[in-house]
Design an enzyme around this catalytic site. Structure first.
Site, PDB file in Angstrom:
ATOM      1  CG  HIS A 440      -1.818  -1.186   1.332  1.00  0.00           C
ATOM      2  ND1 HIS A 440      -2.211  -1.741   2.528  1.00  0.00           N
ATOM      3  CD2 HIS A 440      -2.389  -1.956   0.368  1.00  0.00           C
ATOM      4  CE1 HIS A 440      -2.983  -2.787   2.307  1.00  0.00           C
ATOM      5  NE2 HIS A 440      -3.098  -2.948   1.002  1.00  0.00           N
TER       6      HIS A 440
HETATM    7  C1  LIG Z   1      -0.186  -7.796  -4.652  1.00  0.00           C
HETATM    8  C2  LIG Z   1      -1.070  -6.688  -4.166  1.00  0.00           C
HETATM    9  C3  LIG Z   1      -2.124  -6.979  -3.288  1.00  0.00           C
HETATM   10  C4  LIG Z   1      -2.948  -5.962  -2.826  1.00  0.00           C
HETATM   11  N1  LIG Z   1      -4.048  -6.275  -2.075  1.00  0.00           N
HETATM   12  C5  LIG Z   1      -4.937  -5.310  -1.760  1.00  0.00           C
HETATM   13  C6  LIG Z   1      -6.181  -5.635  -1.181  1.00  0.00           C
HETATM   14  O1  LIG Z   1      -6.536  -6.792  -0.990  1.00  0.00           O
HETATM   15  N2  LIG Z   1      -7.014  -4.615  -0.859  1.00  0.00           N
HETATM   16  C7  LIG Z   1      -6.693  -3.308  -1.097  1.00  0.00           C
HETATM   17  O2  LIG Z   1      -7.483  -2.425  -0.755  1.00  0.00           O
HETATM   18  N3  LIG Z   1      -5.518  -2.973  -1.686  1.00  0.00           N
HETATM   19  C8  LIG Z   1      -4.661  -3.942  -2.059  1.00  0.00           C
HETATM   20  N4  LIG Z   1      -3.522  -3.617  -2.734  1.00  0.00           N
HETATM   21  C9  LIG Z   1      -3.228  -2.206  -2.975  1.00  0.00           C
HETATM   22  C10 LIG Z   1      -4.069  -1.569  -4.081  1.00  0.00           C
HETATM   23  O3  LIG Z   1      -4.303  -2.481  -5.124  1.00  0.00           O
HETATM   24  C11 LIG Z   1      -3.318  -0.324  -4.599  1.00  0.00           C
HETATM   25  O4  LIG Z   1      -3.111   0.573  -3.523  1.00  0.00           O
HETATM   26  C12 LIG Z   1      -4.074   0.434  -5.673  1.00  0.00           C
HETATM   27  O5  LIG Z   1      -4.498  -0.455  -6.678  1.00  0.00           O
HETATM   28  C13 LIG Z   1      -3.177   1.519  -6.266  1.00  0.00           C
HETATM   29  O6  LIG Z   1      -3.910   2.261  -7.208  1.00  0.00           O
HETATM   30  P1  LIG Z   1      -3.194   3.427  -8.048  1.00  0.00           P
HETATM   31  O7  LIG Z   1      -4.214   3.931  -8.979  1.00  0.00           O
HETATM   32  O8  LIG Z   1      -2.547   4.385  -7.112  1.00  0.00           O
HETATM   33  O9  LIG Z   1      -2.016   2.710  -8.843  1.00  0.00           O
HETATM   34  P2  LIG Z   1      -2.080   1.481  -9.873  1.00  0.00           P
HETATM   35  O10 LIG Z   1      -3.362   0.767  -9.784  1.00  0.00           O
HETATM   36  O11 LIG Z   1      -0.839   0.681  -9.658  1.00  0.00           O
HETATM   37  O12 LIG Z   1      -2.067   2.170 -11.299  1.00  0.00           O
HETATM   38  C14 LIG Z   1      -0.959   2.742 -11.914  1.00  0.00           C
HETATM   39  C15 LIG Z   1      -1.049   2.476 -13.404  1.00  0.00           C
HETATM   40  O13 LIG Z   1      -0.204   3.378 -14.098  1.00  0.00           O
HETATM   41  C16 LIG Z   1       0.536   2.667 -15.065  1.00  0.00           C
HETATM   42  N5  LIG Z   1       1.758   3.440 -15.284  1.00  0.00           N
HETATM   43  C17 LIG Z   1       2.714   3.706 -14.374  1.00  0.00           C
HETATM   44  N6  LIG Z   1       3.674   4.484 -14.914  1.00  0.00           N
HETATM   45  C18 LIG Z   1       3.303   4.727 -16.183  1.00  0.00           C
HETATM   46  C19 LIG Z   1       3.890   5.471 -17.241  1.00  0.00           C
HETATM   47  N7  LIG Z   1       5.058   6.113 -17.086  1.00  0.00           N
HETATM   48  N8  LIG Z   1       3.244   5.516 -18.436  1.00  0.00           N
HETATM   49  C20 LIG Z   1       2.055   4.879 -18.613  1.00  0.00           C
HETATM   50  N9  LIG Z   1       1.473   4.145 -17.635  1.00  0.00           N
HETATM   51  C21 LIG Z   1       2.093   4.068 -16.429  1.00  0.00           C
HETATM   52  C22 LIG Z   1       0.734   1.297 -14.430  1.00  0.00           C
HETATM   53  O14 LIG Z   1       1.109   0.310 -15.362  1.00  0.00           O
HETATM   54  C23 LIG Z   1      -0.613   1.068 -13.780  1.00  0.00           C
HETATM   55  O15 LIG Z   1      -1.539   0.518 -14.689  1.00  0.00           O
HETATM   56  C24 LIG Z   1      -2.678  -4.609  -3.214  1.00  0.00           C
HETATM   57  C25 LIG Z   1      -1.641  -4.321  -4.096  1.00  0.00           C
HETATM   58  C26 LIG Z   1      -0.851  -5.353  -4.588  1.00  0.00           C
HETATM   59  C27 LIG Z   1       0.241  -5.022  -5.570  1.00  0.00           C
END
Ligand SMILES: Cc1cc2nc3c(=O)[nH]c(=O)nc-3n(C[C@H](O)[C@H](O)[C@H](O)COP(=O)(O)OP(=O)(O)OC[C@H]3O[C@@H](n4cnc5c(N)ncnc54)[C@H](O)[C@@H]3O)c2cc1C
Length: 506
Positions: A440
């Site tokens: 997280h």
């Molecule tokens: C293994 C795992 C288990 C988890 N389990 C849970 C759970 O059970 N419950 C819960 O609430 N949370 C859980 N989490 C945490 C939760 O999933 C994340 O906090 C949340 O999904 C993050 O969202 P975000 O939009 O910040 O980033 P992300 O969802 O990671 O999105 C970022 C996106 O941007 C893209 N990207 C990055 N850089 C670039 C670039 N330069 N150019 C183009 N695209 C790019 C990436 O490829 C990705 O698709 C877990 C996370 C993981 C990894």
């Protein structure tokens, strides 16, 4: 599956991940011209055969299409910092547990001067996100025997069985989880948000499009440079919304020249805007996975549950206060029963310290967009030692629970961290030597008021000093809520989209 790159878009969303897809969908629904640039593949709508099985399978964590980030040499052993590189982002990988945290988490943001971010402001967005992500609540009868055993025993250590973990006013409790699982499939944010708008002519989704940097001219973002099909291409934009997640949004800013001057100069990146907070304030909740020998009785019950069909690794969760918490709760307890490791199965439960004081950073190693950044969480480094104290309290609560008459015969002997760590000093030494994360990460483009020297965006998610550039993902959270961060990420997307639409109609 990958669409052609247009020359320009009114809004470019960088990252088709958990939060980015919410922003893109809301803007597209409202008729705006939107381009999503996702570094990984776009597998298409739900039902497309291109979706990898591990991303769909909600019984366990996803693994394919990972960015491959880890702790490098910052710890004695390598800690994986998994993040999905594909449409859907980390909602493709996660455990599907949906938790919201506590009212104090968001009220504290608002009290620091971030208008519009109090719990009551966000509550409708949590509710809407829950609806869109098709979240349902397990009932106790659906829990596997391993999950049920901990749920049944929890009241013995002061955690009453409650209906849900998502009452923003509640402190201790143990509950079957709220999960975004439908027919065994992990409902990622692409299914939930992009699919209903995929066919709109004003939305383009381009996969395998790695954004190198944002172009800034005269203090305004005018587009991005993107690596696509082996070429470096410029796409113009009215507004750029970064949604690359807590590890990657700061790296895009840094490559764009937005960050601390002293870090950019040695990499040959021309300074656009000196913002010392970019990449700082990285924090995640330190985690300890404890394992037990199990018992014949538990093995037989779990074998029966597996043969009956549905036996996911995660299903129930507890929350309680450590000795440092006075307001609500600051610990999670997560029974974890890997169903897919055959004879190697260990009977596990994790605990996490939800309000860490330690802060780390994300930094560039080079200006190459494919180079992995330095990710140093600096887990358990707060000078007062509060983080390690919280985690030790969590471990001791679990040990007390495991020793309770109902559980002891089922869970058996503790294998990890094991009897050598039963003393508090030994346990602390173990935790310092074996840092682990709860997946997280937040805080690396933190939202803050003008007086905050490390603020990167303001309360409207606007990057300070760069017009037309927003950030919408977990990186803007100034402090982590006492929650798993998937639904809070959705809420970041909903909130930023609502503000963009409000401004566009003003
Ligand atoms: C293994 C795992 C288990 C988890 N389990 C849970 C759970 O059970 N419950 C819960 O609430 N949370 C859980 N989490 C945490 C939760 O999933 C994340 O906090 C949340 O999904 C993050 O969202 P975000 O939009 O910040 O980033 P992300 O969802 O990671 O999105 C970022 C996106 O941007 C893209 N990207 C990055 N850089 C670039 C670039 N330069 N150019 C183009 N695209 C790019 C990436 O490829 C990705 O698709 C877990 C996370 C993981 C990894």
């Amino acid at each position: 599956m990958s669409a052609m790159l247009p020359e320009a878009a009114e809004y470019i969303v960088v990252g088709g991940g958990t939060a980015g897809n919410v922003v893109a969908a809301r803007l597209a629904e409202a008729g705006k011209d939107v381009l999503v640039l996702e570094a990984g593949p776009d597998f298409g709508a739900q039902g497309s055969p291109a979706w990898p099985a591990d991303i769909l399978d909600a019984t366990r964590l996803g693994r394919s299409h990972d960015w491959g980030y880890d702790s490098g040499d910052t710890y004695p052993w390598t800690v994986g910092f998994e993040r999905a590189r594909a449409i859907g982002g980390s909602s493709d990988f996660n455990g599907c547990t949906q938790t919201w945290g506590h009212r104090r988490d968001y009220d504290a943001w608002s009290e620091s001067g971030l208008t519009g971010w109090a719990a009551d402001d966000l509550l409708p967005l949590f509710e809407e996100g829950t609806r869109r992500m098709r979240v349902r609540r397990y009932v106790a009868d659906e829990l596997t025997p391993w999950q049920h055993a901990w749920y049944d025993a929890a009241p013995a250590v002061g955690m009453p069985r409650v209906a849900t973990l998502n009452d923003l006013d509640e402190a201790a409790g143990f509950a079957p989880e709220d999960v975004n699982i439908q027919d065994g499939v992990r409902v990622n944010s692409a299914f939930a948000y992009l699919d209903p708008v995929r066919e709109l002519p004003n939305l383009a989704i381009v996969g395998e499009a790695l954004v190198d940097r944002v172009i800034v001219a005269d203090g305004r973002a005018t587009g991005v440079v993107v690596q696509h099909r082996g070429e470096s291409v410029t796409v113009h934009a009215g507004t750029v919304v970064l949604a690359g997640g807590a590890y990657n949004s700061p790296t895009v800013l840094l490559r764009s020249g937005v960050g601390p001057y002293a870090q950019l100069a040695p990499l040959g990146i021309p300074l656009v805007q000196h913002l010392p907070g970019v990449g700082e304030n990285l924090h995640d909740q330190p985690f300890l996975l404890m394992s037990f020998e199990g018992s014949d009785a538990m093995s037989a019950r779990m074998d029966a549950a597996r043969s009956a069909g549905w036996a996911p690794d995660e299903q129930a969760m507890g929350k309680a206060a450590s000795s440092v918490e006075t307001e609500a709760f600051d610990l999670h307890f997560l029974p974890y029963s890997p169903t897919h490791r055959g004879d190697l199965t260990r009977w596990s439960i994790g605990t996490s310290a939800l309000l860490p004081r330690s802060r780390g950073h994300v930094r560039l190693r080079s200006a190459d967009p494919e180079a992995k950044p330095v990710i140093d969480h600096r887990f358990l480094t707060d000078p007062e030692g509060i983080d390690v104290r919280m985690l030790m309290d969590g471990a001791e609560i679990l040990r007390e629970l495991a020793a309770s008459p109902a559980l002891a015969p089922l869970v058996g002997t503790e294998l990890h961290p094991g009897p050598d760590t039963f003393g508090r000093e030994e346990l602390a030494a173990h935790l310092y030597a074996n840092p682990d994360n709860y997946w997280h990460p937040v805080g690396t483009c933190r939202m803050g008021v003008a007086a905050d020297p490390l603020a990167v965006v303001d309360a409207r998610a606007q990057v300070l000093g760069v017009e037309g550039l927003r950030v919408a993902d977990c990186s803007i959270m100034p402090t982590i809520p006492r929650a798993t961060t998937a639904m809070p990420a959705i809420v970041m997307g909903e909130k930023v989209a609502a503000m963009l639409l409000e401004e566009a109609s003003a």
